[in-house]
Design a protein around this motif. Structure first.
Motif, PDB file in Angstrom:
ATOM      1  N   ALA A  67       0.831  -1.205   0.000  1.00 23.17           N
ATOM      2  CA  ALA A  67       0.000   0.000   0.000  1.00 23.17           C
ATOM      3  C   ALA A  67       0.863   1.252   0.000  1.00 23.17           C
ATOM      4  O   ALA A  67       0.561   2.238  -0.707  1.00 23.17           O
ATOM      5  CB  ALA A  67      -0.918  -0.022   1.217  1.00 23.17           C
ATOM      6  N   ALA A  68       1.948   1.220   0.767  1.00 23.14           N
ATOM      7  CA  ALA A  68       2.849   2.384   0.795  1.00 23.14           C
ATOM      8  C   ALA A  68       3.492   2.599  -0.567  1.00 23.14           C
ATOM      9  O   ALA A  68       3.623   3.743  -1.045  1.00 23.14           O
ATOM     10  CB  ALA A  68       3.916   2.170   1.865  1.00 23.14           C
ATOM     11  N   ALA A  69       3.921   1.508  -1.240  1.00 21.61           N
ATOM     12  CA  ALA A  69       4.518   1.622  -2.571  1.00 21.61           C
ATOM     13  C   ALA A  69       3.499   2.159  -3.564  1.00 21.61           C
ATOM     14  O   ALA A  69       3.841   2.942  -4.470  1.00 21.61           O
ATOM     15  CB  ALA A  69       5.036   0.262  -3.023  1.00 21.61           C
ATOM     16  N   ALA A  70       2.244   1.775  -3.412  1.00 19.22           N
ATOM     17  CA  ALA A  70       1.198   2.260  -4.306  1.00 19.22           C
ATOM     18  C   ALA A  70       0.998   3.753  -4.140  1.00 19.22           C
ATOM     19  O   ALA A  70       0.791   4.480  -5.124  1.00 19.22           O
ATOM     20  CB  ALA A  70      -0.105   1.503  -4.047  1.00 19.22           C
ATOM     21  N   ARG A  71       1.068   4.220  -2.905  1.00 21.87           N
ATOM     22  CA  ARG A  71       0.915   5.661  -2.677  1.00 21.87           C
ATOM     23  C   ARG A  71       2.057   6.439  -3.316  1.00 21.87           C
ATOM     24  O   ARG A  71       1.859   7.511  -3.896  1.00 21.87           O
ATOM     25  CB  ARG A  71       0.848   5.934  -1.174  1.00 21.87           C
ATOM     26  CG  ARG A  71      -0.460   5.504  -0.525  1.00 21.87           C
ATOM     27  CD  ARG A  71      -0.594   6.063   0.871  1.00 21.87           C
ATOM     28  NE  ARG A  71       0.433   5.535   1.777  1.00 21.87           N
ATOM     29  CZ  ARG A  71       0.306   4.438   2.505  1.00 21.87           C
ATOM     30  NH1 ARG A  71      -0.813   3.727   2.424  1.00 21.87           N
ATOM     31  NH2 ARG A  71       1.276   4.041   3.311  1.00 21.87           N
ATOM     32  N   ARG A  72       3.248   5.877  -3.226  1.00 25.17           N
ATOM     33  CA  ARG A  72       4.400   6.569  -3.805  1.00 25.17           C
ATOM     34  C   ARG A  72       4.344   6.567  -5.333  1.00 25.17           C
ATOM     35  O   ARG A  72       4.915   7.449  -5.987  1.00 25.17           O
ATOM     36  CB  ARG A  72       5.706   5.897  -3.359  1.00 25.17           C
ATOM     37  CG  ARG A  72       6.010   6.093  -1.876  1.00 25.17           C
ATOM     38  CD  ARG A  72       7.437   5.666  -1.553  1.00 25.17           C
ATOM     39  NE  ARG A  72       7.687   4.257  -1.816  1.00 25.17           N
ATOM     40  CZ  ARG A  72       7.503   3.297  -0.926  1.00 25.17           C
ATOM     41  NH1 ARG A  72       7.035   3.571   0.291  1.00 25.17           N
ATOM     42  NH2 ARG A  72       7.757   2.040  -1.233  1.00 25.17           N
ATOM     43  N   ALA A  73       3.678   5.576  -5.913  1.00 25.01           N
ATOM     44  CA  ALA A  73       3.662   5.441  -7.369  1.00 25.01           C
ATOM     45  C   ALA A  73       2.435   6.068  -8.013  1.00 25.01           C
ATOM     46  O   ALA A  73       2.164   5.823  -9.193  1.00 25.01           O
ATOM     47  CB  ALA A  73       3.744   3.961  -7.736  1.00 25.01           C
ATOM     48  N   ARG A  74       1.700   6.903  -7.288  1.00 25.50           N
ATOM     49  CA  ARG A  74       0.501   7.511  -7.856  1.00 25.50           C
ATOM     50  C   ARG A  74       0.853   8.354  -9.073  1.00 25.50           C
ATOM     51  O   ARG A  74       1.827   9.092  -9.075  1.00 25.50           O
ATOM     52  CB  ARG A  74      -0.189   8.385  -6.813  1.00 25.50           C
ATOM     53  CG  ARG A  74      -1.005   7.576  -5.816  1.00 25.50           C
ATOM     54  CD  ARG A  74      -1.599   8.446  -4.745  1.00 25.50           C
ATOM     55  NE  ARG A  74      -2.312   7.635  -3.754  1.00 25.50           N
ATOM     56  CZ  ARG A  74      -2.762   8.100  -2.599  1.00 25.50           C
ATOM     57  NH1 ARG A  74      -2.559   9.379  -2.290  1.00 25.50           N
ATOM     58  NH2 ARG A  74      -3.391   7.317  -1.759  1.00 25.50           N
ATOM     59  N   GLY A  75      -0.001   8.208 -10.087  1.00 26.14           N
ATOM     60  CA  GLY A  75       0.223   8.971 -11.300  1.00 26.14           C
ATOM     61  C   GLY A  75       1.088   8.267 -12.311  1.00 26.14           C
ATOM     62  O   GLY A  75       1.325   8.797 -13.398  1.00 26.14           O
TER      63      GLY A  75
END
Length: 418
Positions: free
Chosen positions: A272-280
């Motif tokens: 989930a943290a990696a997904a937040r960092r990869a937004r966009g």
């Protein structure tokens, strides 16, 4: 982990988890119960054989423990069936013993009756002989029958007188002959009775010999029944010990599964943290064919829900199993970053490769049971690169790859992406 075919969802539950042994009936009415026990034994053995592959949903210790428990139960069922057979034979032997005793009693009674008849016959024969002697003596006191016939010829004055005297003489001679015939008949009857006595004596001897031989058989069956009963008691103890060991192994497995769930919760948080960092930076793609197959082996167990063969709970088999030889290379299904790598007593050597955002959600692939991996946490791996080698670590009964695909941290069917 490899899973088990849906057809075998419940087939080991009775063999491994059921088993409260009610052995209060060592004395089974065994003629028909014996067949039931044999059928149960065959069914248990069939469950053990057919569920051999399914057991890899558990640790090696648990598999061994539950296999030992199932074997102990099969041995106990076999011993109980054997005890039933022996006791059934013993019951039949006791019935035969009663029949032999009745036959011996009847033979002895016939012998006594024949002996009594022989005594009566001997007395009657002696009486008959005395009667014959007296009658013949009386006859000869009146003169010799032959001389009387001759005298009648000489003294007869007419034909009719001669006829009367001949008739009288014939009557005398006939009476003598009849007395001899009666005596012969009495002697023959006495011989028959003597023969009956001998036959009765032989039959009594035969019945006594049969009873003695049967008594030996009854003693042998009794000893065998005692031996098998003691064997059953020993197997009961063995069965209880095996059940206790299996229960302890099951508890250890449950603790390992609980630890695994905690570990996966932490990894899901990383995803989930990696997904937040990869937004966009999400990629739009059609799932089918997006991922490169990790190995070239055949599918041995698909993704989906099933009932655990030992524990009985319904759970998700969260990946696809590929049957591959140990040491075969596994490739990265896409370009991504290693976000976790560790050893689990359940999944063995594990590696999580995050492939970024696809269709707005994070995509992660997981490799399990590997012999080893070539990359560590944080390493960037290119699509098609050898990431590690197939093994059989953790809860595994043979070399294979348990391959999982996580979308947003949740497992989906890998075959929809390959």
């Amino acid at each position: 982990m490899r899973s088990f075919p849906s057809a075998s969802r419940h087939r080991l539950a009775s063999a491994a988890t059921a088993g409260a042994l009610v052995l209060g009936a060592l004395a089974i009415p065994l003629a028909h119960a014996e067949d039931d026990l044999k059928d149960q034994q065959k069914e248990v053995q069939k469950q053990i054989d057919s569920a051999a592959d399914d057991l890899e949903e558990s640790s090696k210790a648990t598999r061994r423990a539950f296999e030992a428990a199932a074997k102990a139960r099969a041995e106990l069922d076999s011993a109980k069936a054997e005890l039933g057979t022996v006791r059934s034979k013993l019951d039949e032997a006791k019935l035969e013993d009663a029949r032999l005793e009745q036959r011996l009693t009847a033979a002895q009674l016939r012998l006594e009756t024949a002996r009594d008849d022989l005594v009566v016959g001997q007395e009657a024969l002696e009486t008959q002989r005395d009667v014959v002697k007296d009658r013949i003596a009386d006859t000869y006191m009146q003169g010799s029958p032959d001389l009387l016939v001759l005298s009648s010829l000489l003294n007869s004055s007419s034909t009719s007188d001669l006829t009367r005297q001949q008739a009288a003489s014939s009557a005398i001679v006939g009476r003598e002959t009849s007395m001899y015939d009666d005596l012969d008949a009495a002697e023959v009857l006495l011989q028959v009775r003597e023969d009956e006595v001998e036959a009765a004596k032989d039959r009594v001897a035969d019945e006594r010999a049969a009873a003695a031989a049967h008594l030996s058989k009854v003693k042998s069956l009794t000893a065998q029944a005692v031996q098998v009963r003691d064997e059953v008691r020993g197997l009961v103890d063995k069965r209880l010990a095996a059940r206790k060991k299996a229960t302890a192994a099951k508890q250890a497995d449950q603790a390992a599964l609980a630890a695994l769930r905690r570990q996966e919760s932490r990894i899901k948080a990383r995803i989930a943290a990696a997904a937040r960092r990869a937004r966009g930076t999400s990629v739009s793609a059609k799932p089918t064919g997006y991922l490169l197959p990790p190995v070239g082996g055949v599918v041995t167990s698909p993704f989906g829900y099933r009932t655990h063969p030992i524990y009985g709970y319904r759970s998700m088999h969260d990946g696809t199993d590929f049957g591959v030889a140990c040491g075969q290379p596994m490739v990265a299904s896409g370009t991504g970053t290693v976000i976790a790598k560790y050893y689990s007593s359940v999944y063995g050597n594990r590696l999580f490769l995050n492939l970024g955002q696809v269709n707005g959600r994070s995509l992660t692939v997981v490799y399990n049971h590997a012999r080893s991996y070539r990359y560590g946490v944080g390493a960037r791996v290119s699509r098609g690169t050898t990431i590690g080698y197939v093994g059989d670590t953790g809860w595994s009964t043979g070399c294979h790859l348990h391959y999982s695909v996580l979308v947003g941290g949740n497992p989906v069917d890998p075959m929809n992406w390959l």
